[in-house]
Design an enzyme around this catalytic site. Structure first.
Site, PDB file in Angstrom:
ATOM      1  N   GLU A  31      49.305  39.942  33.072  1.00 31.87           N
ATOM      2  CA  GLU A  31      48.053  40.676  32.966  1.00 31.87           C
ATOM      3  C   GLU A  31      47.060  39.949  32.146  1.00 31.87           C
ATOM      4  O   GLU A  31      45.733  40.162  32.396  1.00 31.87           O
ATOM      5  CB  GLU A  31      48.300  41.795  31.796  1.00 31.87           C
ATOM      6  CG  GLU A  31      49.401  42.824  32.358  1.00 31.87           C
ATOM      7  CD  GLU A  31      48.754  43.503  33.466  1.00 31.87           C
ATOM      8  OE1 GLU A  31      47.354  43.819  33.647  1.00 31.87           O
ATOM      9  OE2 GLU A  31      49.429  44.447  34.339  1.00 31.87           O
TER      10      GLU A  31
ATOM     11  N   CYS B 227      40.064  46.138  37.415  1.00 33.38           N
ATOM     12  CA  CYS B 227      41.172  45.246  38.134  1.00 33.38           C
ATOM     13  C   CYS B 227      41.114  45.194  39.403  1.00 33.38           C
ATOM     14  O   CYS B 227      40.158  45.898  39.880  1.00 33.38           O
ATOM     15  CB  CYS B 227      42.432  45.712  37.624  1.00 33.38           C
ATOM     16  SG  CYS B 227      42.786  47.367  38.540  1.00 33.38           S
TER      17      CYS B 227
END
Length: 153
Positions: A26, A35
């Site tokens: 991440e 994202c």
């Protein structure tokens, strides 16, 4: 350690190798961003309630991660009906953290796992590599790491 009985309060921590895997996959961004799937995200992949322009501290990012992983582990414990090692549970918590419990619930991975086919379940991690219908190099790497952690039991 086997799963807790249905309805039990889950307080076991996530295996440190799984936490490290998630942090590496991440990364940590203290300002909200989109994202690759187009979802507003902050910290280590936290998405709930994130607003455009939001900023957090590193301490808040850790707190979000802890809470999000606890929820992911709770979902794993709810869905998996066979005993798991801590590394298997951690790998599955990473999967749920990234994709949501619904993805695990609908998966062949879960069907194979609950049937006692741990090898077949491990092989299924590699199926979950697409973002918007296209393979993602980041997800290919992450799923391989999750499968390796799952098999390390």
């Amino acid at each position: 350690m086997p799963n807790a009985p249905t309805g039990a309060v889950i307080s076991r921590a996530i295996h440190p190798a799984a936490v490290a895997l998630i942090k590496e996959a991440e990364g940590c961004k203290l300002k909200a961003y989109l994202c690759p799937a187009g979802v507003l995200t902050i910290g280590y992949g936290h998405t709930a309630g994130v607003t455009k322009g939001q900023s957090i501290t590193a301490t808040q990012a850790e707190a979000y991660l802890t809470a999000d992983l606890a929820e992911a582990a709770t979902q794993v414990d709810r869905l998996v009906k066979v005993p798991l090692t801590e590394t298997q549970r951690g790998a599955l918590a990473s999967f749920v953290f990234n994709l949501g419990a619904g993805s695990l619930q609908r998966s062949t991975l879960l069907v194979k796992l609950n049937a006692g086919d741990h090898q077949g379940a491990a092989d299924q991690f590699r199926v979950w590599i697409n973002v918007n219908g296209k393979p993602s190099s980041g997800l290919i790497k992450r799923r391989a790491a999750e499968a390796e952690l799952f098999r390390s039991a």
